[in-house]
Motif scaffolding. Structure first.
Motif, PDB file in Angstrom:
ATOM      1  N   ALA A 110       0.818  -1.209   0.000  1.00 20.93           N
ATOM      2  CA  ALA A 110       0.000   0.000   0.000  1.00 20.93           C
ATOM      3  C   ALA A 110       0.854   1.261   0.000  1.00 20.93           C
ATOM      4  N   VAL A 111       1.989   1.234   0.684  1.00 21.51           N
ATOM      5  CA  VAL A 111       2.864   2.409   0.719  1.00 21.51           C
ATOM      6  C   VAL A 111       3.365   2.739  -0.681  1.00 21.51           C
ATOM      7  N   ASP A 112       3.865   1.744  -1.388  1.00 18.47           N
ATOM      8  CA  ASP A 112       4.309   1.967  -2.765  1.00 18.47           C
ATOM      9  C   ASP A 112       3.168   2.499  -3.634  1.00 18.47           C
ATOM     10  N   LEU A 113       1.988   1.904  -3.473  1.00 18.45           N
ATOM     11  CA  LEU A 113       0.867   2.240  -4.340  1.00 18.45           C
ATOM     12  C   LEU A 113       0.339   3.641  -4.074  1.00 18.45           C
ATOM     13  N   VAL A 114       0.239   4.044  -2.818  1.00 22.21           N
ATOM     14  CA  VAL A 114      -0.293   5.381  -2.526  1.00 22.21           C
ATOM     15  C   VAL A 114       0.667   6.449  -3.017  1.00 22.21           C
ATOM     16  N   LEU A 115       1.971   6.198  -2.933  1.00 23.94           N
ATOM     17  CA  LEU A 115       2.943   7.162  -3.460  1.00 23.94           C
ATOM     18  C   LEU A 115       2.838   7.250  -4.984  1.00 23.94           C
ATOM     19  N   GLN A 116       2.614   6.125  -5.631  1.00 22.38           N
ATOM     20  CA  GLN A 116       2.447   6.140  -7.084  1.00 22.38           C
ATOM     21  C   GLN A 116       1.205   6.933  -7.471  1.00 22.38           C
ATOM     22  N   LYS A 117       0.138   6.791  -6.697  1.00 19.13           N
ATOM     23  CA  LYS A 117      -1.088   7.535  -6.995  1.00 19.13           C
ATOM     24  C   LYS A 117      -0.862   9.039  -6.856  1.00 19.13           C
ATOM     25  N   LEU A 118      -0.083   9.449  -5.858  1.00 16.80           N
ATOM     26  CA  LEU A 118       0.252  10.864  -5.715  1.00 16.80           C
ATOM     27  C   LEU A 118       1.109  11.335  -6.880  1.00 16.80           C
ATOM     28  N   LYS A 119       2.061  10.512  -7.280  1.00 18.55           N
ATOM     29  CA  LYS A 119       2.940  10.850  -8.399  1.00 18.55           C
ATOM     30  C   LYS A 119       2.138  10.995  -9.687  1.00 18.55           C
ATOM     31  N   ASP A 120       1.125  10.134  -9.872  1.00 16.11           N
ATOM     32  CA  ASP A 120       0.283  10.203 -11.058  1.00 16.11           C
ATOM     33  C   ASP A 120      -0.507  11.511 -11.122  1.00 16.11           C
ATOM     34  N   GLN A 121      -0.720  12.138  -9.983  1.00 17.19           N
ATOM     35  CA  GLN A 121      -1.407  13.436  -9.947  1.00 17.19           C
ATOM     36  C   GLN A 121      -0.461  14.595 -10.246  1.00 17.19           C
ATOM     37  N   GLY A 122       0.814  14.275 -10.414  1.00 18.28           N
ATOM     38  CA  GLY A 122       1.792  15.317 -10.699  1.00 18.28           C
ATOM     39  C   GLY A 122       2.548  15.831  -9.492  1.00 18.28           C
ATOM     40  N   MET A 123       2.409  15.164  -8.357  1.00 18.26           N
ATOM     41  CA  MET A 123       3.108  15.630  -7.153  1.00 18.26           C
ATOM     42  C   MET A 123       4.605  15.407  -7.281  1.00 18.26           C
ATOM     43  N   ASP A 124       5.369  16.442  -6.954  1.00 15.76           N
ATOM     44  CA  ASP A 124       6.832  16.387  -6.953  1.00 15.76           C
ATOM     45  C   ASP A 124       7.295  16.123  -5.525  1.00 15.76           C
ATOM     46  N   PHE A 125       7.761  14.912  -5.251  1.00 15.23           N
ATOM     47  CA  PHE A 125       8.166  14.573  -3.885  1.00 15.23           C
ATOM     48  C   PHE A 125       9.405  15.332  -3.435  1.00 15.23           C
ATOM     49  N   GLY A 126      10.128  15.923  -4.376  1.00 19.44           N
ATOM     50  CA  GLY A 126      11.268  16.740  -4.005  1.00 19.44           C
ATOM     51  C   GLY A 126      10.887  17.986  -3.231  1.00 19.44           C
ATOM     52  N   ARG A 127       9.607  18.366  -3.295  1.00 17.06           N
ATOM     53  CA  ARG A 127       9.118  19.544  -2.559  1.00 17.06           C
ATOM     54  C   ARG A 127       8.773  19.208  -1.110  1.00 17.06           C
ATOM     55  N   VAL A 128       8.721  17.916  -0.760  1.00 17.36           N
ATOM     56  CA  VAL A 128       8.281  17.510   0.584  1.00 17.36           C
ATOM     57  C   VAL A 128       9.399  17.772   1.588  1.00 17.36           C
ATOM     58  N   ARG A 129       9.129  18.672   2.505  1.00 16.23           N
ATOM     59  CA  ARG A 129      10.118  19.039   3.524  1.00 16.23           C
ATOM     60  C   ARG A 129      10.070  18.117   4.724  1.00 16.23           C
ATOM     61  N   GLY A 130       8.892  17.538   4.982  1.00 12.94           N
ATOM     62  CA  GLY A 130       8.758  16.652   6.132  1.00 12.94           C
ATOM     63  C   GLY A 130       7.473  15.864   6.051  1.00 12.94           C
ATOM     64  N   LEU A 131       7.411  14.799   6.826  1.00  7.43           N
ATOM     65  CA  LEU A 131       6.213  13.962   6.822  1.00  7.43           C
ATOM     66  C   LEU A 131       5.999  13.351   8.202  1.00  7.43           C
ATOM     67  N   SER A 132       4.743  12.999   8.445  1.00 14.32           N
ATOM     68  CA  SER A 132       4.373  12.287   9.671  1.00 14.32           C
ATOM     69  C   SER A 132       3.213  11.374   9.312  1.00 14.32           C
TER      70      SER A 132
END
Length: 611
Positions: A69-91
């Motif tokens: 699920a972790v791999d898949l949810v990140l792929q779904k965000l990427k498919d929306q055009g999200m640039d993970f390089g902009r993520v400064r932090g996560l929780s």
């Protein structure tokens, strides 16, 4: 200086879904995605996110499913055009109480992940000593709960020390059962994570510490001492020894903010995260839900979903076996008070359906039309005039937790002036009067159990010219309603009439990802706070209530609130009488060796959308 395009990610690993939401530094939603386990990962064969062994009362989920699920949810965000390089932090947030059992290979596997392979390919099964995680609905640990309740002398003392009496789903009894039922797997376990710290470990690339807000759901942590409780560790460890279980559990991080470290290089190389992206502490789903808004001390969230949940931030630690106390996930000196009921929306729906059937139509112009009209047509407390008896009842289509009684329906009359309490259906207009009686019954229980935790405000500001805040009796400051029942104006009005609300009752809409949003808020605060700046202060400055909060009731109504207060002793006496009758019946059944006890309830009540 925070980059203007910085994003913060929040995750929620719940029973049926993994949700993710990205927000800006100013708390504006940017992206969101979710993975439905049943739909998106059908190879695991789960139903509503879990497997069930009815014979043993076991409910559990495969850890490998969560990795996928972790791999898949990140792929779904990427498919929306999200640039993970902009993520400064996560929780993130995880379903409370569940446990994950790491093998001695886990650390090296987490640190050596190959970007060309998925998480599940590299971690399952080798990183785990056991493939499954007990779910919060698991009810297999009654024998272990009995041991925990007696370990410190009584359930009351267990609640005083750990914040709760023993519960089937709590992690301590679950670990004890795991040790006795799966001894080899327990001894092959190097570390034990909660679901929240398991998820944090994936992003961190090493086993993350358990969070201070989530540890309260284990029956192992001494809340006032701020340490593991030695007698409870000894019970859990058995012959394997306290040092062994202490090493498995690891340290508890008491600061809910800051950074655990930088994100694992696997996420950098495979998904494009910045190597500077920080991993803030993850917490449980219930603690995270109170972070979906800047909930201040004495504010409460009432979730009116399939089950009913009452959450309040309070500076008072006054534990009791009938409810839960946990450390606040971000703010030292505050605690999270929690009440959970099985019989919420289902019980109300049963009454609604009975009224519809009796009326011969399907609910006027809307599904709850007859139910709401029945409330409008009846006076508060079903009391036509002063001096008449109050009518009240208990409505439990399922065996209830609070109070701990079997399924059933009971109706009573109570006279506040004399204290006379009588069980009777005489004089009841059934099923019409049940509409008001069930709503008032559920709210009476909330008021009864929260009344010791609220205090009078010292603020002298006026409340719409009606009263000074200082003159208002002790009650919650703000009450925020969520879940399906919050959409019903009659129920919302009853909340204000009975529970009050110094500053009113509000409908809260934070979308379908309240826990994930709370985790994203936590990441913003964790990484942008200044010295001494609380979560409530930072998020409060940036949070825009417009669109998320709608005031639906003014709250405290002088006179009416007090009338309900006069009937409260009758409600408490009614509960006690039903509890005693239930115990007497159980003793009679035991004496004659004939059981008519309800089976342990394993219905998978969804948490999605309830907080």
């Amino acid at each position: 200086m925070v980059p203007s395009d910085a994003l913060y990610l929040g995750f929620d690993l719940s029973t049926q879904q993994l949700k993710a939401i990205a927000i800006t530094s100013n708390l504006k939603p940017a992206y969101d995605a979710q993975v439905e386990f049943d739909r998106d990962l059908p190879s695991h064969g789960v139903e509503k996110g879990v497997h069930v062994n009815k014979e043993k009362h076991e409910v559990f989920a495969p850890v490998a499913m969560w990795l996928e699920a972790v791999d898949l949810v990140l792929q779904k965000l990427k498919d929306q055009g999200m640039d993970f390089g902009r993520v400064r932090g996560l929780s993130g947030a995880g379903q409370q109480h569940g446990s994950v059992y790491w093998s001695d290979k886990a650390e090296s596997l987490l640190q050596g992940l190959d970007k060309s392979k998925s998480l599940v390919e590299q971690l399952a099964p080798a990183a785990f000593s056991y493939p499954d995680s007990p779910n919060w609905q698991d009810a297999s640990t009654q024998a272990e709960c009995d041991l925990f309740d007696g370990a410190l002398g009584s359930p009351e003392e267990l609640a005083n020390v750990t914040g709760s009496k023993a519960h089937h789903r709590f992690t301590g009894p679950q670990i004890l059962r795991f040790r006795t039922q799966h001894t080899d797997a327990y001894r092959a376990t190097a570390r034990i994570s909660l679901v929240s710290s398991f998820l944090a470990s994936l992003f961190l690339g090493r086993v993350a510490p358990i969070d201070i807000g989530d540890v309260g759901g284990m029956n192992l942590w001494d809340i006032k001492a701020g340490s593991w409780c030695e007698p409870l560790l000894k019970l859990t460890a058995g012959d394997d020894g306290v040092d062994d279980v202490r090493e498995k559990l690891g340290d508890v991080r008491e600061d809910g903010g800051g950074s655990l470290g930088q994100i694992s290089k696997w996420f950098v190389e495979r998904h494009g995260f910045s190597p500077d992206c920080a991993v803030a502490p993850f917490t449980g789903d219930n603690p995270s839900s109170i972070l979906s808004l800047p909930l201040k001390a004495q504010d409460a969230i009432v979730s009116l979903g399939t089950s009913t949940t009452f959450l309040m931030s309070t500076p008072h630690y006054r534990p009791d076996p009938s409810y839960h106390f946990m450390n606040h996930p971000t703010t030292p000196g505050l605690y999270m008070f929690m009440l959970c009921y099985k019989n919420g929306g289902l019980a109300r729906e049963n009454v609604r359906d009975a009224i519809d059937e009796a009326s011969g139509n399907d609910g006027l112009q809307e599904q709850w039309g007859n139910f709401n009209q029945a409330i409008l047509d009846t006076p508060p407390l079903l009391r036509a005039k002063p001096g008449d008896p109050v009518k009240m009842g208990l409505y439990f289509p399922l065996p209830e937790i609070v109070p701990n009684v079997r399924a059933g329906v009971w109706r009573f009359k109570y006279t506040p002036e004399s204290g006379e309490l009588t069980e009777t259906k005489d004089g009841w207009d059934l099923p019409t009067w049940d509409a008001r009686a069930i709503v008032e019954s559920q709210l009476f229980s909330l008021r009864l159990r929260s009344q010791k935790l609220v205090g009078s405000s010292e603020d002298d500001e006026s409340k719409d010219g009606r009263d000074t805040v200082a003159s208002i009796p002790p009650q919650p400051r703000n009450i925020y309603l969520t879940g399906g029942g919050a959409q019903n104006a009659m129920i919302a009005n009853s909340v204000g009439d009975m529970l009050g609300g110094v500053e009113g009752v509000h409908q809260l809409d934070v979308g379908g990802s309240g826990c994930a949003l709370g985790a994203a808020h936590k990441a913003v605060w964790a990484l942008e706070r200044t010295e001494g700046q609380t979560f409530e202060d930072l998020i409060g400055l940036r949070w825009n209530a417009e669109g998320a909060v709608t005031k639906v009731h003014e709250g405290y109504q002088k006179g009416l609130w007090e009338e309900f207060g006069k009937a409260l002793p009758g409600f408490e006496a009614m509960e006690k009488q039903v509890i005693q009758e239930d115990r007497n019946l159980q003793m009679l059944e035991d004496k004659h060796g004939q059981k008519n006890v309800q089976p342990l309830e394993l219905e998978r009540l969804s948490r999605e959308g309830e907080a």
